[in-house]
Design a protein around this motif. Structure first.
Motif, PDB file in Angstrom:
ATOM      1  N   TRP A  43     -32.829 -54.928 -27.272  1.00 44.03           N
ATOM      2  CA  TRP A  43     -31.714 -54.481 -28.121  1.00 44.03           C
ATOM      3  C   TRP A  43     -32.104 -54.774 -29.555  1.00 44.03           C
ATOM      4  O   TRP A  43     -32.523 -55.898 -29.884  1.00 44.03           O
ATOM      5  CB  TRP A  43     -30.408 -55.206 -27.765  1.00 44.03           C
ATOM      6  CG  TRP A  43     -29.175 -54.551 -28.307  1.00 44.03           C
ATOM      7  CD1 TRP A  43     -28.353 -53.647 -27.668  1.00 44.03           C
ATOM      8  CD2 TRP A  43     -28.594 -54.722 -29.621  1.00 44.03           C
ATOM      9  NE1 TRP A  43     -27.324 -53.260 -28.499  1.00 44.03           N
ATOM     10  CE2 TRP A  43     -27.444 -53.901 -29.690  1.00 44.03           C
ATOM     11  CE3 TRP A  43     -28.939 -55.485 -30.745  1.00 44.03           C
ATOM     12  CZ2 TRP A  43     -26.631 -53.822 -30.834  1.00 44.03           C
ATOM     13  CZ3 TRP A  43     -28.155 -55.410 -31.879  1.00 44.03           C
ATOM     14  CH2 TRP A  43     -27.005 -54.591 -31.919  1.00 44.03           C
ATOM     15  N   TYR A  47     -25.772 -55.651 -37.843  1.00 47.31           N
ATOM     16  CA  TYR A  47     -24.339 -55.884 -38.024  1.00 47.31           C
ATOM     17  C   TYR A  47     -24.107 -56.018 -39.528  1.00 47.31           C
ATOM     18  O   TYR A  47     -24.797 -56.790 -40.203  1.00 47.31           O
ATOM     19  CB  TYR A  47     -23.866 -57.143 -37.298  1.00 47.31           C
ATOM     20  CG  TYR A  47     -23.647 -56.920 -35.816  1.00 47.31           C
ATOM     21  CD1 TYR A  47     -24.697 -57.062 -34.912  1.00 47.31           C
ATOM     22  CD2 TYR A  47     -22.399 -56.541 -35.325  1.00 47.31           C
ATOM     23  CE1 TYR A  47     -24.495 -56.827 -33.557  1.00 47.31           C
ATOM     24  CE2 TYR A  47     -22.199 -56.317 -33.978  1.00 47.31           C
ATOM     25  CZ  TYR A  47     -23.249 -56.457 -33.098  1.00 47.31           C
ATOM     26  OH  TYR A  47     -23.048 -56.221 -31.746  1.00 47.31           O
ATOM     27  N   GLY A  65     -23.252 -52.531 -28.012  1.00 50.18           N
ATOM     28  CA  GLY A  65     -23.077 -53.858 -28.600  1.00 50.18           C
ATOM     29  C   GLY A  65     -21.626 -54.050 -28.997  1.00 50.18           C
ATOM     30  O   GLY A  65     -20.927 -53.078 -29.284  1.00 50.18           O
ATOM     31  N   CYS A  66     -21.188 -55.287 -29.028  1.00 56.16           N
ATOM     32  CA  CYS A  66     -19.796 -55.535 -29.426  1.00 56.16           C
ATOM     33  C   CYS A  66     -19.605 -55.074 -30.867  1.00 56.16           C
ATOM     34  O   CYS A  66     -20.524 -55.137 -31.686  1.00 56.16           O
ATOM     35  CB  CYS A  66     -19.447 -57.013 -29.261  1.00 56.16           C
ATOM     36  SG  CYS A  66     -20.547 -58.133 -30.110  1.00 56.16           S
ATOM     37  N   ILE A  69     -17.913 -59.025 -35.082  1.00 56.05           N
ATOM     38  CA  ILE A  69     -18.274 -60.438 -34.906  1.00 56.05           C
ATOM     39  C   ILE A  69     -17.840 -61.216 -36.152  1.00 56.05           C
ATOM     40  O   ILE A  69     -18.329 -60.944 -37.245  1.00 56.05           O
ATOM     41  CB  ILE A  69     -19.784 -60.627 -34.696  1.00 56.05           C
ATOM     42  CG1 ILE A  69     -20.276 -59.875 -33.459  1.00 56.05           C
ATOM     43  CG2 ILE A  69     -20.097 -62.127 -34.534  1.00 56.05           C
ATOM     44  CD1 ILE A  69     -21.780 -59.952 -33.237  1.00 56.05           C
ATOM     45  N   GLY A  74     -21.067 -66.710 -32.569  1.00 52.47           N
ATOM     46  CA  GLY A  74     -22.326 -66.133 -32.117  1.00 52.47           C
ATOM     47  C   GLY A  74     -23.541 -66.450 -32.961  1.00 52.47           C
ATOM     48  O   GLY A  74     -23.477 -67.131 -33.993  1.00 52.47           O
ATOM     49  N   VAL A  75     -24.651 -65.931 -32.523  1.00 56.94           N
ATOM     50  CA  VAL A  75     -25.914 -66.101 -33.242  1.00 56.94           C
ATOM     51  C   VAL A  75     -25.874 -65.295 -34.527  1.00 56.94           C
ATOM     52  O   VAL A  75     -26.329 -65.749 -35.592  1.00 56.94           O
ATOM     53  CB  VAL A  75     -27.106 -65.665 -32.361  1.00 56.94           C
ATOM     54  CG1 VAL A  75     -28.421 -65.940 -33.059  1.00 56.94           C
ATOM     55  CG2 VAL A  75     -27.081 -66.331 -30.993  1.00 56.94           C
ATOM     56  N   CYS A  76     -25.279 -64.109 -34.441  1.00 57.10           N
ATOM     57  CA  CYS A  76     -25.163 -63.271 -35.647  1.00 57.10           C
ATOM     58  C   CYS A  76     -24.281 -63.926 -36.694  1.00 57.10           C
ATOM     59  O   CYS A  76     -24.608 -63.925 -37.892  1.00 57.10           O
ATOM     60  CB  CYS A  76     -24.618 -61.896 -35.269  1.00 57.10           C
ATOM     61  SG  CYS A  76     -25.760 -60.902 -34.296  1.00 57.10           S
ATOM     62  N   GLY A  77     -23.153 -64.495 -36.234  1.00 49.55           N
ATOM     63  CA  GLY A  77     -22.282 -65.172 -37.190  1.00 49.55           C
ATOM     64  C   GLY A  77     -22.986 -66.345 -37.847  1.00 49.55           C
ATOM     65  O   GLY A  77     -22.848 -66.577 -39.049  1.00 49.55           O
ATOM     66  N   HIS A  97     -22.981 -68.383 -27.936  1.00 48.59           N
ATOM     67  CA  HIS A  97     -23.739 -67.108 -27.914  1.00 48.59           C
ATOM     68  C   HIS A  97     -22.838 -66.015 -27.354  1.00 48.59           C
ATOM     69  O   HIS A  97     -22.099 -66.230 -26.388  1.00 48.59           O
ATOM     70  CB  HIS A  97     -24.982 -67.251 -27.029  1.00 48.59           C
ATOM     71  CG  HIS A  97     -25.636 -65.940 -26.704  1.00 48.59           C
ATOM     72  ND1 HIS A  97     -25.528 -65.332 -25.470  1.00 48.59           N
ATOM     73  CD2 HIS A  97     -26.368 -65.107 -27.482  1.00 48.59           C
ATOM     74  CE1 HIS A  97     -26.195 -64.179 -25.485  1.00 48.59           C
ATOM     75  NE2 HIS A  97     -26.712 -64.027 -26.693  1.00 48.59           N
ATOM     76  N   ILE A  98     -22.869 -64.851 -27.994  1.00 45.30           N
ATOM     77  CA  ILE A  98     -22.087 -63.708 -27.516  1.00 45.30           C
ATOM     78  C   ILE A  98     -23.009 -62.814 -26.688  1.00 45.30           C
ATOM     79  O   ILE A  98     -23.984 -62.262 -27.240  1.00 45.30           O
ATOM     80  CB  ILE A  98     -21.485 -62.912 -28.684  1.00 45.30           C
ATOM     81  CG1 ILE A  98     -20.577 -63.806 -29.528  1.00 45.30           C
ATOM     82  CG2 ILE A  98     -20.734 -61.677 -28.178  1.00 45.30           C
ATOM     83  CD1 ILE A  98     -20.153 -63.178 -30.848  1.00 45.30           C
ATOM     84  N   CYS A 100     -23.743 -59.590 -25.240  1.00 45.34           N
ATOM     85  CA  CYS A 100     -23.394 -58.163 -25.110  1.00 45.34           C
ATOM     86  C   CYS A 100     -24.008 -57.596 -23.843  1.00 45.34           C
ATOM     87  O   CYS A 100     -23.556 -56.593 -23.310  1.00 45.34           O
ATOM     88  CB  CYS A 100     -23.884 -57.391 -26.330  1.00 45.34           C
ATOM     89  SG  CYS A 100     -22.994 -57.864 -27.823  1.00 45.34           S
ATOM     90  N   GLU A 107     -33.288 -64.437 -28.416  1.00 48.66           N
ATOM     91  CA  GLU A 107     -32.745 -63.649 -29.535  1.00 48.66           C
ATOM     92  C   GLU A 107     -33.337 -64.104 -30.860  1.00 48.66           C
ATOM     93  O   GLU A 107     -33.668 -65.300 -31.034  1.00 48.66           O
ATOM     94  CB  GLU A 107     -31.226 -63.823 -29.541  1.00 48.66           C
ATOM     95  CG  GLU A 107     -30.454 -62.895 -30.428  1.00 48.66           C
ATOM     96  CD  GLU A 107     -28.994 -62.766 -30.028  1.00 48.66           C
ATOM     97  OE1 GLU A 107     -28.546 -63.343 -29.024  1.00 48.66           O
ATOM     98  OE2 GLU A 107     -28.275 -62.048 -30.754  1.00 48.66           O
ATOM     99  N   ASP A 124     -30.449 -57.986 -35.687  1.00 48.56           N
ATOM    100  CA  ASP A 124     -30.392 -58.679 -34.403  1.00 48.56           C
ATOM    101  C   ASP A 124     -31.398 -58.079 -33.426  1.00 48.56           C
ATOM    102  O   ASP A 124     -31.405 -56.865 -33.210  1.00 48.56           O
ATOM    103  CB  ASP A 124     -28.970 -58.563 -33.839  1.00 48.56           C
ATOM    104  CG  ASP A 124     -28.792 -59.289 -32.514  1.00 48.56           C
ATOM    105  OD1 ASP A 124     -27.748 -59.081 -31.862  1.00 48.56           O
ATOM    106  OD2 ASP A 124     -29.700 -60.069 -32.133  1.00 48.56           O
ATOM    107  N   ASP A 126     -32.707 -58.651 -29.449  1.00 49.21           N
ATOM    108  CA  ASP A 126     -32.469 -59.343 -28.183  1.00 49.21           C
ATOM    109  C   ASP A 126     -33.600 -59.004 -27.223  1.00 49.21           C
ATOM    110  O   ASP A 126     -34.090 -57.869 -27.204  1.00 49.21           O
ATOM    111  CB  ASP A 126     -31.157 -58.871 -27.534  1.00 49.21           C
ATOM    112  CG  ASP A 126     -29.931 -59.222 -28.355  1.00 49.21           C
ATOM    113  OD1 ASP A 126     -28.856 -58.641 -28.079  1.00 49.21           O
ATOM    114  OD2 ASP A 126     -30.050 -60.064 -29.263  1.00 49.21           O
TER     115      ASP A 126
HETATM  116  N1  SME Z   1     -25.826 -61.932 -29.179  1.00 46.44           N
HETATM  117  C1  SME Z   1     -25.178 -61.711 -30.478  1.00 46.44           C
HETATM  118  C2  SME Z   1     -24.140 -60.627 -30.393  1.00 46.44           C
HETATM  119  C3  SME Z   1     -24.648 -59.246 -30.612  1.00 46.44           C
HETATM  120  S1  SME Z   1     -25.126 -58.512 -29.039  1.00 46.44           S
HETATM  121  O1  SME Z   1     -26.255 -59.340 -28.626  1.00 46.44           O
HETATM  122  C4  SME Z   1     -25.813 -56.972 -29.511  1.00 46.44           C
HETATM  123  C5  SME Z   1     -24.525 -63.014 -30.981  1.00 46.44           C
HETATM  124  O2  SME Z   1     -24.444 -64.003 -30.228  1.00 46.44           O
HETATM  125  O3  SME Z   1     -24.067 -63.019 -32.139  1.00 46.44           O
END
Ligand code: SME
Length: 151
Positions: A43, A47, A65-66, A69, A74-77, A97-98, A100, A107, A124, A126
């Motif tokens: 992935w 974002y 993807g969600c 965020i 999450g990792v993105c945040g 961790h989010i 998706c 990641e 991002d 994955d």
């Molecule tokens: N894993 C990410 C969220 C985005 S989905 O993986 C595309 C996170 O923890 O922020």
């Protein structure tokens, strides 16, 4: 096993995006070229910071993807909140961790800075493989993003 060649990737993206300033076009081009450059990448996407402390999905490749965020999650945040690269060898060991996709094992998330040094997005990556990303990936991806968005 296809493995990314960062020198070639950088030249290709520079050529494809020459003179382009539209951020969606730039993001879509980067995602396409990066995603198909390496079999580790399951992935690949952006974002975007659409309002204070909120990320919303941008161009991506892979399963859905969600959409939203918050910087607090999450990792993105974490990447958006801290401005630091998040190199996560095992997503199951990363608090909050989010997922998706349940198949994601590792990641790499990088903050994207503009010419003012402000975080405008995160990038991002994955992988369904554990511990798939290296410090070299982090360095080279950061250099690529800077060459496009902070030039
Ligand atoms: N894993 C990410 C969220 C985005 S989905 O993986 C595309 C996170 O923890 O922020």
């Amino acid at each position: 096993m296809r493995h990314i060649n960062y020198a070639e990737l950088s030249k290709t993206i520079a050529s494809l995006t020459e003179g382009e300033t539209d951020i969606v076009a730039l993001m879509a081009t980067i995602v396409c070229e990066v995603h198909h450059a390496d079999d580790r990448f399951h992935w690949t996407g952006f974002y975007r910071v659409t309002e204070p402390d909120v990320l919303k999905i941008g161009p991506y490749q892979g399963g859905h993807g969600c959409l939203v965020i918050p910087f607090s999650r999450g990792v993105c945040g974490a990447a958006a909140r801290t401005g630091a690269v998040q190199l996560v060898p095992n997503v199951h060991a990363f608090p909050d961790h989010i997922a998706c996709a349940s198949s994601t094992q590792s990641e790499l998330v990088l903050p994207v800075f503009d010419t003012n040094g402000d975080v405008i997005a995160v990038f991002d990556l994955d992988s369904d493989f554990p511990d798939a990303f290296t410090e070299v990936d982090a360095y080279e991806m950061a250099s690529l993003l800077s060459s496009v968005f902070a030039k």
